[in-house]
Design a protein around this motif. Structure first.
Motif, PDB file in Angstrom:
ATOM      1  N   SER A  40       8.207  -4.646  -3.726  1.00 56.33           N
ATOM      2  CA  SER A  40       9.542  -5.132  -4.066  1.00 56.33           C
ATOM      3  C   SER A  40       9.494  -6.513  -4.700  1.00 56.33           C
ATOM      4  CB  SER A  40      10.428  -5.148  -2.814  1.00 56.33           C
ATOM      5  OG  SER A  40      11.712  -5.598  -3.131  1.00 56.33           O
ATOM      6  N   CYS A  41       9.167  -7.553  -3.902  1.00 59.24           N
ATOM      7  CA  CYS A  41       9.372  -8.927  -4.377  1.00 59.24           C
ATOM      8  C   CYS A  41       8.245  -9.459  -5.250  1.00 59.24           C
ATOM      9  CB  CYS A  41       9.582  -9.856  -3.192  1.00 59.24           C
ATOM     10  SG  CYS A  41       8.075 -10.148  -2.214  1.00 59.24           S
ATOM     11  N   ASN A  42       7.044  -8.940  -5.108  1.00 54.41           N
ATOM     12  CA  ASN A  42       5.869  -9.432  -5.821  1.00 54.41           C
ATOM     13  C   ASN A  42       5.621 -10.917  -5.561  1.00 54.41           C
ATOM     14  OD1 ASN A  42       3.653  -8.747  -7.456  1.00 54.41           O
ATOM     15  ND2 ASN A  42       4.585  -9.729  -9.224  1.00 54.41           N
ATOM     16  N   CYS A  46       8.504 -10.102   1.199  1.00 59.75           N
ATOM     17  CA  CYS A  46       9.236  -8.986   1.792  1.00 59.75           C
ATOM     18  C   CYS A  46       8.368  -8.091   2.683  1.00 59.75           C
ATOM     19  CB  CYS A  46       9.900  -8.139   0.695  1.00 59.75           C
ATOM     20  SG  CYS A  46       8.742  -7.177  -0.288  1.00 59.75           S
ATOM     21  N   GLY A  47       7.085  -8.055   2.457  1.00 58.45           N
ATOM     22  CA  GLY A  47       6.188  -7.232   3.264  1.00 58.45           C
ATOM     23  C   GLY A  47       6.162  -5.771   2.864  1.00 58.45           C
ATOM     24  N   CYS A  49       4.788  -4.300   0.456  1.00 65.11           N
ATOM     25  CA  CYS A  49       3.523  -3.829  -0.129  1.00 65.11           C
ATOM     26  C   CYS A  49       2.358  -3.894   0.851  1.00 65.11           C
ATOM     27  CB  CYS A  49       3.195  -4.657  -1.366  1.00 65.11           C
ATOM     28  SG  CYS A  49       2.818  -6.367  -0.938  1.00 65.11           S
ATOM     29  N   CYS A  81       0.432  -7.399  -3.109  1.00 66.03           N
ATOM     30  CA  CYS A  81       0.877  -8.228  -4.231  1.00 66.03           C
ATOM     31  C   CYS A  81       0.214  -9.597  -4.239  1.00 66.03           C
ATOM     32  CB  CYS A  81       2.399  -8.373  -4.238  1.00 66.03           C
ATOM     33  SG  CYS A  81       3.059  -9.442  -2.935  1.00 66.03           S
TER      34      CYS A  81
HETATM   35  S1  FES Z   1       6.003  -6.896  -2.740  1.00 57.46           S
HETATM   36 FE1  FES Z   1       7.006  -8.195  -1.307  1.00 57.46          FE
HETATM   37  S2  FES Z   1       5.382  -8.978  -0.074  1.00 57.46           S
HETATM   38 FE2  FES Z   1       4.380  -7.828  -1.645  1.00 57.46          FE
END
Ligand code: FES
Length: 353
Positions: A40-42, A46-47, A49, A81
């Motif tokens: 999600s956030c890259n 967010c966790g 991945c 990520c």
């Molecule tokens: S995509 Fe959100 S922590 Fe890796």
């Protein structure tokens, strides 16, 4: 892998394997090779991945302890990520399969600035023409590279995927911001070249079997909702869609005239702007409270929330109070890049503006 400068990243569930540079995050190597895992956030916040490293070693780099604890690292977990390979590795995502997530190959793009206009207080519309089309899902974002420093900033597309070479972004100025104050709001000009990569993110229109939609955006959180709105109305002009736009004052409100024209053109589209810090002849209050006043039940609706974290959290609670199914609640949180920079590594952006 045979080339000594590259490591192999293998996905245990499918045995697919890609080459990854020692300085390249695992997620980046997978997405660039059309292999999707939940993400999600890259940014390490967010966790989504999180993966289990079944074989080999990784460098966790700037993965924040809030998202990946020391115990999780000891247990063989990593953020795809953020982590880079120190050897050939085999990994397996620990989250949900995310079978319905947007899957488009991550690529680099060059673009030309074709429009730059002030649309509200400290807010600009940036139009970029790409040299080649970018496939993306409505709601996703790109990372734009800041010249000279090489820093990356995340901005959601405000245009529908049906215009894959003509991208639109809504950008909020951040005081002393490296990307905004020192570039987009000062030296950037029409005709300039910019570099970006994308698409990223799992906030995207999910079809939802034709369910009526409630879109709630705060500030430039309107951008991905405009992409979703245009996409949905292109597909189904009769779809029931309610868009709530939150702003502090009339000076912060933008694209209201355009949205009012939409409301006149599409019988089932309803537009409600709400101001939280100025009395006017429209609705007053926090945008999620205004939305709550209008619905006794959201049971059969799908909801999309994008804006500051406090607004998104309030929106999730509001939707649940009105009995919207959790699986039908989509959310994207973002905070300005300046706040991101003020926090420990990786603690801020979901999709910055
Ligand atoms: S995509 Fe959100 S922590 Fe890796």
């Amino acid at each position: 892998m045979t080339e000594t400068s590259l490591h192999g990243v293998k996905l245990a569930s499918t045995s697919e394997e890609v080459a990854c540079r020692p300085d390249q995050p695992l997620l980046d190597s997978l997405l660039r090779n059309d292999i999707w895992i939940p993400n999600s956030c890259n940014q390490g916040t967010c966790g989504t991945c999180k993966v289990r490293v079944l074989r080999g070693q990784v460098d966790h780099r700037r993965a924040p302890l809030d998202t990946l604890s020391a115990a999780e690292r000891d247990d063989g977990l990593a953020l795809a990520c953020q982590a880079t390979p120190c050897s050939d590795v085999e990994i397996q995502p620990v989250g949900e399969s995310g079978a319905g997530g947007p899957r488009h190959r991550l690529q680099d793009f060059a673009g030309t600035v074709t429009g730059l206009a002030d649309i509200a207080e400290d807010t600009r519309r940036l139009l970029v023409s790409l040299e080649k089309p970018m496939e993306f899902s409505a709601g996703q974002y790109v990372e734009i590279t800041v010249p000279r420093t090489g820093a990356k900033r995340q901005y959601s597309m405000a245009n529908a995927p049906s215009t894959p070479t003509e991208l639109e972004f809504h950008i909020r100025r951040v005081p002393e911001g490296e990307a905004t104050d020192q570039w987009i709001f000062t030296t950037l000009r029409e005709g300039d070249q910019i570099q970006l990569s994308g698409p990223y993110g799992d906030f995207s229109y999910g079809d939802d079997d034709g369910a009526p939609l409630i879109l709630v955006g705060g500030g430039t959180g309107l951008a991905p909702l405009m992409s979703i709105l245009d996409h949905v109305l292109n597909l189904d002009p009769d779809r029931e869609v309610h868009l709530y736009q939150g702003a502090r004052t009339t000076a912060d409100l933008y694209d209201a005239d355009k949205l009012r024209r939409y409301a006149e053109a599409f019988a089932n589209f309803h537009y409600v702007p709400a101001l939280s810090m100025e009395d006017w002849d429209g609705r007053n209050g926090h945008v999620t409270d205004v939305m709550l006043e209008d619905f006794d039940s959201c049971k059969d609706y799908s909801g999309y929330l994008c804006g500051p974290p406090i607004m998104v959290e309030a929106g999730i609670k509001a939707f649940k109070r009105r009995r919207m199914a959790p699986r039908r609640i989509y959310r994207e949180k973002f905070t300005p890049a300046a706040e991101a920079a003020a926090q420990p590594a990786g603690l801020a952006l979901a999709a910055s503006t």
